[in-house]
Write an enzyme that holds these catalytic residues in place. Structure first.
Site, PDB file in Angstrom:
ATOM      1  N   HIS A 114     -51.537  78.483 -48.700  1.00  0.00           N
ATOM      2  CA  HIS A 114     -52.001  77.349 -49.491  1.00  0.00           C
ATOM      3  C   HIS A 114     -53.156  76.663 -48.374  1.00  0.00           C
ATOM      4  O   HIS A 114     -53.708  75.487 -49.250  1.00  0.00           O
ATOM      5  CB  HIS A 114     -50.889  76.304 -49.767  1.00  0.00           C
ATOM      6  CG  HIS A 114     -50.238  75.562 -48.594  1.00  0.00           C
ATOM      7  ND1 HIS A 114     -49.224  75.940 -48.222  1.00  0.00           N
ATOM      8  CD2 HIS A 114     -50.638  74.593 -47.939  1.00  0.00           C
ATOM      9  CE1 HIS A 114     -48.776  75.474 -47.100  1.00  0.00           C
ATOM     10  NE2 HIS A 114     -49.598  74.344 -46.968  1.00  0.00           N
ATOM     11  N   ASP A 144     -46.582  82.568 -49.520  1.00  0.00           N
ATOM     12  CA  ASP A 144     -47.308  81.712 -48.726  1.00  0.00           C
ATOM     13  C   ASP A 144     -47.877  82.081 -47.549  1.00  0.00           C
ATOM     14  O   ASP A 144     -47.808  81.173 -46.325  1.00  0.00           O
ATOM     15  CB  ASP A 144     -46.826  80.520 -48.757  1.00  0.00           C
ATOM     16  CG  ASP A 144     -47.683  79.028 -48.507  1.00  0.00           C
ATOM     17  OD1 ASP A 144     -48.772  79.317 -48.640  1.00  0.00           O
ATOM     18  OD2 ASP A 144     -47.003  78.058 -48.018  1.00  0.00           O
ATOM     19  N   SER A 217     -48.619  72.942 -41.531  1.00  0.00           N
ATOM     20  CA  SER A 217     -48.679  74.090 -42.442  1.00  0.00           C
ATOM     21  C   SER A 217     -49.338  75.168 -41.819  1.00  0.00           C
ATOM     22  O   SER A 217     -50.387  75.413 -41.290  1.00  0.00           O
ATOM     23  CB  SER A 217     -49.276  73.944 -43.872  1.00  0.00           C
ATOM     24  OG  SER A 217     -48.408  73.027 -44.610  1.00  0.00           O
TER      25      SER A 217
END
Length: 476
Positions: A114, A144, A217
């Site tokens: 992402h 992911d 992230s």
């Protein structure tokens, strides 16, 4: 022998000082020391910035960047609306930020899907302030995980650990770039393992209380030995910021995905072709089970791997001897098995425990995001067609049944440009209606589009993750 009051006071002070020192010593031994861990591993953690073009109108304000949000973005949107203020659509470059870490000295880097999803440009900044333009080697939405490559040599790397040894309560450390603040370290403990989230069926997450925020992230999660045991991916939040619950992808899953992306450009997962649900206490009793566990089969996909092997009402409680605690854990367990391999399932059938052998199939709809040239893709699949920035391929009956579709359609195999990208189409979507007309093959799509006037905006009906939605696309 007698003591004067002053002597008593000095003795008491000595005793108190001893207790304080002992307490401090015990506390120092019980709390972990992260200083050397950060010094040793910090240089291999990178900051990632991506950019992609967006179109803004008064009705459609800019999307929040997936990996980062400026502190005043919401304030600006709330009080100023459209940045150009004149109601005319405007193209602008939206930035997203995240983290990553260097896997190999020759420039392979791991981050989240992402963070780089839809990026036109990817910029990697190293701990020593050097900056490199990165190439996307491959990306997998279901896990992911994304793999990048920069042109550099002799880079610092991290030691990969074993996420299978992680235990609840042990200390872990995260390094990343929350809100763009580079090389930030936060610590906490493992709160749970094997956590299944509703939108991430194929990842048994490591849950921690480590402070993770937008920008973290893709960054690494370390154990006390300085080994990477996870990749920070998500937080549970009602405010957009950290609220004490964060999730990391186990490194064992990450490394399997990375290996497949490097060698094949896509990820293959095991699939048994059944729909399942949880077993509650009442259901467990009706099946003659003492505790509610396992995954209850509610539908068997026709001509899928489980046809003639599993039955409606079977409760799958073990896979190759490993207990299936709940329905959510089954897809993740099956997904790690290579297609074509035969596994032994233990089921409760007619209130009796039975064992069956099942040959694992490949999960439909898998798509790699390796940036191969369109000509190469067409050479591999001559039935595919490229139109309006998307590569379409026929949808066979097995995939149609697996997706629960009762109508025709074509599979969006890859997004290669506009206008599909602007419309919001994704690889893996099933396109079923085009300008109100049903489509059953890529050639039908091409024919319908040839009869539509250039510049016209049409409605496209797609199926994505079990739900139908209309998207607007401009024919160019």
């Amino acid at each position: 022998m007698t003591y004067k009051p002053a002597s008593y006071m000095r003795l008491l002070q000595w005793l108190l000082a001893g207790v304080v020192c002992l307490s401090a010593s015990v506390q120092a031994r019980s709390l972990p020391e992260f200083t050397e861990l950060v010094k040793t591993n910090g240089p291999a953690v990178v900051n990632i910035t991506t950019s992609h073009q967006q179109k803004v109108t008064p009705e459609a304000p800019p999307d929040t960047a997936p990996g980062y949000e400026e502190p005043f973005d919401e304030l600006m949107k709330r009080f100023f609306g459209n940045p150009n203020g004149n109601g005319v659509p405007e193209d602008f470059s939206a930035d997203a930020r995240g983290s990553g870490f260097i896997l190999s000295a020759d420039g392979y880097i791991i981050t989240n899907h992402h963070v780089v999803d839809g990026a036109d440009e990817i910029l990697v900044k190293l701990n020593d302030r050097r900056e490199f333009s990165a190439k996307l080697i491959g990306s997998d939405k279901r896990s992911d995980v994304a793999l990048l490559k920069i042109e550099a040599m002799n880079l610092p790397t991290l030691k990969i650990g074993d996420s299978g040894t992680i235990e609840v309560g042990e200390w872990v450390l995260a390094i990343g770039s929350p809100f763009g603040f580079e090389s930030s370290a936060t610590s906490g403990i493992v709160s749970a393992t094997g956590r299944n989230l509703p939108t991430d069926t194929y990842v048994p997450f490591i849950q921690t209380d480590v402070a993770i925020n937008p920008g973290n992230s893709g960054g690494p999660l370390f154990n006390l030995d300085g080994e990477v045991v996870g990749v920070n991916s998500q937080i549970y939040s009602r405010s957009g910021g950290f609220m004490g619950v964060s999730f990391a992808i186990p490194i064992n899953i990450v490394m399997d995905v990375v290996s497949q992306l490097k060698t094949k450009g896509k990820v293959s997962r095991g699939w048994i072709g059944v729909y399942i649900q949880e077993v509650d206490q009442n259901l467990a009793q009706s099946f003659g089970m003492t505790t509610p566990t396992g995954a209850l089969v509610t539908q068997v996909v026709p001509e899928g791997p489980a046809t003639n092997v599993l039955q409606l009402g079977d409760v799958i409680i073990e896979l190759n001897g490993k207990t299936i605690a709940n329905a959510g854990s089954l897809p993740a367990m099956v997904g790690t098995v290579a297609p074509g391999e035969t596994v032994k399932l233990t089921v409760i059938r007619n209130r009796e425990r039975q064992e069956v052998d099942l040959k694992i199939g490949e999960l439909p709809g898998e798509e790699g995001a390796a940036q191969a040239e369109p000509e190469e893709a067409n050479a591999d699949n001559p039935a595919s067609v490229e139109v309006l920035g998307m590569q379409l391929t026929p949808l066979d009956d097995t995939i149609r049944e697996a997706l629960g579709l009762s109508i025709g359609g074509v599979l969006v195999e890859k997004i290669i440009g506009d206008p599909a990208q602007r419309a919001g189409l994704n690889a893996g979507d099933v396109l079923s209606l085009l300008d109100g007309k049903p489509v059953n093959s890529p050639e039908e799509v091409k024919k319908i589009l040839s009869e539509i006037e250039k510049g016209k905006t049409i409605a496209v009906l797609v199926y994505r993750e079990g739900a139908a939605r209309f998207l607007a696309m401009k024919v160019e």
